[in-house]
Enzyme design. Structure first.
Site, PDB file in Angstrom:
ATOM      1  N   GLU A  93       9.799  -0.594 -35.041  1.00 58.12           N
ATOM      2  CA  GLU A  93       9.116  -1.086 -33.842  1.00 58.12           C
ATOM      3  C   GLU A  93       9.680  -2.421 -33.376  1.00 58.12           C
ATOM      4  O   GLU A  93       9.062  -3.119 -32.578  1.00 58.12           O
ATOM      5  CB  GLU A  93       7.609  -1.203 -34.093  1.00 58.12           C
ATOM      6  CG  GLU A  93       6.968   0.146 -34.374  1.00 58.12           C
ATOM      7  CD  GLU A  93       5.452   0.104 -34.400  1.00 58.12           C
ATOM      8  OE1 GLU A  93       4.859  -0.986 -34.265  1.00 58.12           O
ATOM      9  OE2 GLU A  93       4.843   1.179 -34.569  1.00 58.12           O
ATOM     10  N   LYS A 138      -5.288   5.785 -29.962  1.00 57.69           N
ATOM     11  CA  LYS A 138      -3.958   6.374 -29.770  1.00 57.69           C
ATOM     12  C   LYS A 138      -4.169   7.746 -29.141  1.00 57.69           C
ATOM     13  O   LYS A 138      -4.741   8.644 -29.776  1.00 57.69           O
ATOM     14  CB  LYS A 138      -3.257   6.550 -31.113  1.00 57.69           C
ATOM     15  CG  LYS A 138      -2.814   5.251 -31.783  1.00 57.69           C
ATOM     16  CD  LYS A 138      -2.392   5.565 -33.214  1.00 57.69           C
ATOM     17  CE  LYS A 138      -1.519   4.466 -33.821  1.00 57.69           C
ATOM     18  NZ  LYS A 138      -1.339   4.672 -35.287  1.00 57.69           N
ATOM     19  N   ARG A 146       2.725   4.386 -30.630  1.00 60.96           N
ATOM     20  CA  ARG A 146       3.133   4.935 -31.908  1.00 60.96           C
ATOM     21  C   ARG A 146       4.464   4.310 -32.290  1.00 60.96           C
ATOM     22  O   ARG A 146       5.131   3.670 -31.484  1.00 60.96           O
ATOM     23  CB  ARG A 146       3.289   6.461 -31.842  1.00 60.96           C
ATOM     24  CG  ARG A 146       2.045   7.226 -31.447  1.00 60.96           C
ATOM     25  CD  ARG A 146       0.816   6.860 -32.247  1.00 60.96           C
ATOM     26  NE  ARG A 146       0.912   7.086 -33.680  1.00 60.96           N
ATOM     27  CZ  ARG A 146       0.277   8.036 -34.349  1.00 60.96           C
ATOM     28  NH1 ARG A 146      -0.497   8.876 -33.712  1.00 60.96           N
ATOM     29  NH2 ARG A 146       0.369   8.141 -35.672  1.00 60.96           N
ATOM     30  N   ASP A 193      -7.604   2.894 -37.993  1.00 60.38           N
ATOM     31  CA  ASP A 193      -6.555   3.660 -37.300  1.00 60.38           C
ATOM     32  C   ASP A 193      -6.491   5.041 -37.963  1.00 60.38           C
ATOM     33  O   ASP A 193      -7.160   5.973 -37.523  1.00 60.38           O
ATOM     34  CB  ASP A 193      -5.227   2.906 -37.388  1.00 60.38           C
ATOM     35  CG  ASP A 193      -4.029   3.733 -36.925  1.00 60.38           C
ATOM     36  OD1 ASP A 193      -4.240   4.741 -36.235  1.00 60.38           O
ATOM     37  OD2 ASP A 193      -2.874   3.385 -37.254  1.00 60.38           O
ATOM     38  N   GLN A 211       2.484  -2.578 -43.575  1.00 53.70           N
ATOM     39  CA  GLN A 211       3.245  -2.011 -42.455  1.00 53.70           C
ATOM     40  C   GLN A 211       3.552  -2.973 -41.315  1.00 53.70           C
ATOM     41  O   GLN A 211       4.659  -2.976 -40.785  1.00 53.70           O
ATOM     42  CB  GLN A 211       2.496  -0.797 -41.909  1.00 53.70           C
ATOM     43  CG  GLN A 211       3.240  -0.065 -40.807  1.00 53.70           C
ATOM     44  CD  GLN A 211       2.466   1.137 -40.313  1.00 53.70           C
ATOM     45  OE1 GLN A 211       2.429   2.162 -40.963  1.00 53.70           O
ATOM     46  NE2 GLN A 211       1.824   0.994 -39.176  1.00 53.70           N
ATOM     47  N   ASP A 239      -1.504  -4.846 -40.125  1.00 53.23           N
ATOM     48  CA  ASP A 239      -1.843  -3.430 -40.334  1.00 53.23           C
ATOM     49  C   ASP A 239      -1.394  -3.087 -41.739  1.00 53.23           C
ATOM     50  O   ASP A 239      -0.198  -2.985 -42.026  1.00 53.23           O
ATOM     51  CB  ASP A 239      -1.146  -2.533 -39.294  1.00 53.23           C
ATOM     52  CG  ASP A 239      -1.552  -1.063 -39.458  1.00 53.23           C
ATOM     53  OD1 ASP A 239      -2.332  -0.758 -40.371  1.00 53.23           O
ATOM     54  OD2 ASP A 239      -1.066  -0.230 -38.661  1.00 53.23           O
TER      55      ASP A 239
HETATM   56  P1  PGA Z   1       2.579   5.136 -36.519  1.00 51.71           P
HETATM   57  O1  PGA Z   1       2.230   3.622 -36.806  1.00 51.71           O
HETATM   58  O2  PGA Z   1       2.758   5.314 -35.060  1.00 51.71           O
HETATM   59  O3  PGA Z   1       3.817   5.380 -37.314  1.00 51.71           O
HETATM   60  O4  PGA Z   1       1.403   5.937 -37.032  1.00 51.71           O
HETATM   61  C1  PGA Z   1       1.429   2.854 -35.959  1.00 51.71           C
HETATM   62  C2  PGA Z   1       0.210   2.332 -36.675  1.00 51.71           C
HETATM   63  O5  PGA Z   1      -0.024   2.642 -37.857  1.00 51.71           O
HETATM   64  O6  PGA Z   1      -0.574   1.614 -36.068  1.00 51.71           O
HETATM   65 ZN    ZN Z   2      -2.034   1.615 -38.086  1.00 49.52          ZN
END
Ligand code: PGA
Ligand code: ZN
Length: 438
Positions: A208, A340, A369, A315, A166, A245
């Site tokens: 992002e 988060k 996020r 996470d 990711q 990540d």
């Molecule tokens: P998400 O990704 O906000 O789509 O969950 C961010 C992450 O995985 O750190």
């Molecule tokens: Zn993550």
């Protein structure tokens, strides 16, 4: 504790960086102080995080938030009007008492988090101090400027699963100031774009703001990132290091990991071996969700093997939950946690997880996020909670730069000395790296 009572709570539908609706809440106090905040939204979500309330149906792909907005005004508002904004824990508890479901499915995590954050902002308006200062007061932590981890290539659920992994990010723990981190990262980002262009693979950016990952296999992103760091005039692993990540829950379950891009499936041990090889071959100092959230056995094994040399962040695995964090500490899984606030659903629960992590010696990384807005609350939280690290996405797109730029403003307020070189990384990791060089 002084009193500043909530007199009004209003909510509206606003829009996030993916063009999806989200919830904004405005909290007003009796003396006319106002706090405002917006809920973010994840795409690669943990199964055990607070659930956003979406309206379903065909309009807006089912993503509308009219019910969540209504919940703020008809259910949460009556429960918190008359409460003291300076007592965040009490207000958050009143919200929790309304929703006996574990994952905030009755009110909607988007409704609860926007309200909780708006209360935090109203308290700041009442106190007349910066938000980061209030966060330090609430948490009892020494404020400090965070070390950023910044995305260069997006992937996974943020890039149409063009690659499986990711986030391909850099950290600059060798920088002397926050400002220096941003400058070095900008050079690396630009260099990465130049390489993609030269290969005929420049194809815009992911959710992002990192470059769109046009690669033939996952490791090619790592190779390219190393080349980009070099092209930026840096020695990989020196001032600049890599952070990944894996977001393994997105492609792994029941101990099996399916790398779609490479058309192969790995068992748990093969997955650990693959990541171990990457840790050996590339200057990676931090890795998030290397195994899936349903694979505690894998996470324990991975932590046991690599936890002394690399930061291992939970996470999806820990979803900003103090109880899960404490369980992981007992199990020997992970050595750091992503914080988060919308995974937990309130500010107080996020602080509880952060406190549990700090007590256990785990690293803490405040995180945005993938669906974000102009809201910069998390920049202040990372500073005021003394979290040490901040993850926001790339160095492009205004919902991202809003957070980094807010940190630069805070740096000017605090003095650049508030950035502690290298220290925020799990201390063993950094100490070992420095020790090896000495
Ligand atoms: P998400 O990704 O906000 O789509 O969950 C961010 C992450 O995985 O750190
Ligand atoms: Zn993550």
């Amino acid at each position: 504790m002084p009193n500043e009572l909530i007199s009004d709570v209003n909510a509206r539908r606003v829009w996030d960086s993916r063009g999806n609706p989200t919830v904004e809440v405005v909290v007003t106090t009796q003396s006319g102080r106002v706090g405002r905040a917006i809920a973010p939204a994840g795409a690669s979500r943990g199964a055990r995080e607070a659930i956003d309330m979406r309206d379903g149906g065909s309009a807006l792909n089912g993503m509308d938030v009219k019910r969540a907005v209504k919940n703020v005004e008809t259910r949460i508002a009556p429960a918190i009007i008359g409460k003291n904004v300076l007592n965040q824990a009490e207000v958050d508890q009143a919200i929790l008492d309304l929703d006996p479901s574990k994952l905030k499915s009755e009110l909607g995590g988007n409704a609860t988090v926007a309200t909780s954050l708006a209360v935090l902002h109203a308290a700041v308006a009442a106190k007349g101090v910066p938000l980061w200062r209030h966060c330090a007061d609430l948490s009892g932590n020494e404020p400090s400027l965070p070390l950023p981890e910044i995305q260069i290539f997006g992937g996974g659920a943020h890039a149409g699963r063009r690659v499986d992994i990711q986030d391909f990010m850099v950290m600059v723990p060798g920088a002397d100031t926050f400002d220096e981190v941003m400058e070095v990262t900008s050079e690396v980002y630009r260099a990465a774009g130049a390489i993609m262009k030269q290969k005929g693979r420049l194809a815009g950016v992911a959710d992002e703001g990192g470059w769109w990952p046009v690669f033939d296999h996952n490791e090619e992103a790592l190779e390219t990132l190393v080349r980009a760091i070099e092209l930026a005039g840096e020695k990989p692993g020196d001032r600049v290091v890599i952070s990944l990540d894996i977001a393994a829950s997105e492609f792994g379950s029941n101990g099996r990991y399916r790398l779609a891009l490479e058309d192969r499936e790995l068992g748990r041990d093969e997955m650990i071996a693959l990541l171990g090889r990457w840790l050996n071959d590339y200057p990676i100092l931090s890795i998030e969700d290397p195994l899936a959230e349903d694979d505690p056995e894998g996470m324990r094994a991975f932590t046991q093997e690599f936890g002394s040399r690399v930061q291992i962040i939970g996470d999806d695995y820990l979803v900003t939950n103090a109880a899960l964090l404490e369980e992981a500490v007992r199990d020997g899984a992970c050595n750091a946690v992503l914080i988060k606030v919308n995974q937990a659903g309130t500010v107080t629960e996020s602080m509880d997880c952060l406190a549990a992590a700090k007590a256990a010696g785990y690293g803490t990384i405040v995180s945005a996020r993938s669906g974000e807005t102009e809201d910069v609350s998390i920049s202040h939280m990372s500073v005021g909670f003394g979290a040490g690290q901040l993850k926001v996405g790339s160095i492009t797109r205004s919902e991202r730069t809003a957070k980094w730029n807010e940190c630069l403003r805070i740096a000017d307020e605090m003095g650049q000395g508030a950035f502690v070189k290298g220290a925020p990384l799990a201390s063993t990791v950094w100490a070992q790296k420095v020790g090896e060089e000495a």
